[in-house]
Design a protein around this motif. Sequence first.
Motif, PDB file in Angstrom:
ATOM      1  N   UNK A  58     -29.206 -39.407  63.003  1.00 55.34           N
ATOM      2  CA  UNK A  58     -29.673 -38.062  63.282  1.00 55.34           C
ATOM      3  C   UNK A  58     -31.003 -38.111  64.042  1.00 55.34           C
ATOM      4  N   UNK A  59     -31.233 -37.080  64.820  1.00 60.36           N
ATOM      5  CA  UNK A  59     -32.424 -37.013  65.648  1.00 60.36           C
ATOM      6  C   UNK A  59     -33.674 -36.999  64.777  1.00 60.36           C
ATOM      7  N   UNK A  60     -34.654 -37.784  65.153  1.00 56.26           N
ATOM      8  CA  UNK A  60     -35.911 -37.847  64.418  1.00 56.26           C
ATOM      9  C   UNK A  60     -35.993 -38.991  63.425  1.00 56.26           C
ATOM     10  N   UNK A  61     -34.865 -39.697  63.213  1.00 57.42           N
ATOM     11  CA  UNK A  61     -34.905 -40.839  62.304  1.00 57.42           C
ATOM     12  C   UNK A  61     -35.676 -41.994  62.936  1.00 57.42           C
ATOM     13  N   UNK A  62     -36.634 -42.533  62.215  1.00 53.37           N
ATOM     14  CA  UNK A  62     -37.396 -43.686  62.685  1.00 53.37           C
ATOM     15  C   UNK A  62     -36.829 -44.936  62.022  1.00 53.37           C
ATOM     16  N   UNK A  63     -37.003 -46.078  62.671  1.00 56.89           N
ATOM     17  CA  UNK A  63     -36.392 -47.312  62.193  1.00 56.89           C
ATOM     18  C   UNK A  63     -37.438 -48.402  61.980  1.00 56.89           C
ATOM     19  N   UNK A  98     -39.327 -40.416  53.786  1.00 60.38           N
ATOM     20  CA  UNK A  98     -38.146 -39.746  54.313  1.00 60.38           C
ATOM     21  C   UNK A  98     -38.038 -40.006  55.817  1.00 60.38           C
ATOM     22  N   UNK A  99     -36.833 -39.949  56.330  1.00 62.73           N
ATOM     23  CA  UNK A  99     -36.569 -40.116  57.770  1.00 62.73           C
ATOM     24  C   UNK A  99     -37.007 -41.482  58.291  1.00 62.73           C
ATOM     25  N   UNK A 100     -36.927 -42.491  57.422  1.00 64.55           N
ATOM     26  CA  UNK A 100     -37.249 -43.856  57.830  1.00 64.55           C
ATOM     27  C   UNK A 100     -36.071 -44.757  57.465  1.00 64.55           C
ATOM     28  N   UNK A 101     -35.391 -45.279  58.488  1.00 59.35           N
ATOM     29  CA  UNK A 101     -34.259 -46.166  58.269  1.00 59.35           C
ATOM     30  C   UNK A 101     -34.712 -47.611  58.132  1.00 59.35           C
ATOM     31  N   UNK A 102     -34.084 -48.341  57.226  1.00 64.25           N
ATOM     32  CA  UNK A 102     -34.432 -49.742  56.964  1.00 64.25           C
ATOM     33  C   UNK A 102     -33.324 -50.633  57.520  1.00 64.25           C
TER      34      UNK A 102
END
Length: 218
Positions: free
Chosen positions: A43-48, A79-83
Motif C-alpha cells: 500500500x502507498x506510504x509503506x516504508x521498508x 506502523x507503516x514500516x515493513x520488515x
Amino acid sequence: MIKIEYKNLKIIFTDNRINLSYKHIPYDEAKLNWERFRSNYLYKGLKLSYLTQIHSGIVRVANKEGWQGWGDGLITEKKNLGLIIFLADCTPLTVFDVSGSIICNLHCGWRSVHHGIIQRAIGSIRSMGGEKLLAVIGPSAKGCCYEVKEDVVERFSEYPQAFRMINGKIFFSLNKVIREILTQYNVEILYESKLCTICCQNFFSYRRTTVSYTHLTL
C-alpha cells in the motif's frame, strides 16, 4: 505468493514469479521488479527496512526505513514500516503479539536458530510489552530434501526427532526444531507452510540451483 492477514498486519511470502534480489540480474531489472512489487502488493506510504543478513542470532529494532545494520531479525512497534527478510531456503519466521502492535521477522537458517535468534526475538517482544504471541512460518527447505552433515546433528543433538537417515544421507527438519522452541516459549503457531523450497519449483532455492536468487518475507 502467500499472503497472511491478521488484524492490521499483512505478511507476504513471495515466490519465483518475481526476483527481488539485486544479485545475478541487472540493476535496472531488479529495480523494475521492485517497482512492480510495490505497485501490485504494497500500500502507498509503506516504508521498508532491511538488514545485511549474516546467519547470526542478532535481532535489530527498526524505528525507521532503510538499512538497519547487520543481523537476521527485525522487530518494530512502528506502523507503516515493513520488515524485509531475504531467503532462498532458510525458514522465514514472523512472531507478533496478539494485538498486532509488535512484530518481528526472522531469517532462520540452522546457524541463526543455533545462535538463539528465536528465543532472543521472543524475549524482545515480551520486554516491549507483548504478552500472548503468535507465529507464522513460511516456505523453506524441509526434511524431505534438506541434507546436512554431522556437524549440524551435533549442534542440535537435543532434537533427535528432527533428523532421519536415508541411504546413508542425513536429512534435517529445521521446522521441527522451530516448532519445539515456539511451543516451549508458549508461542501459538497461527500458520505454517508445508511447501518445501527445494522440491517445490515455485520458489527460489540455493540448494536446488546453487544460485542465490531471492524471495522475501514482508
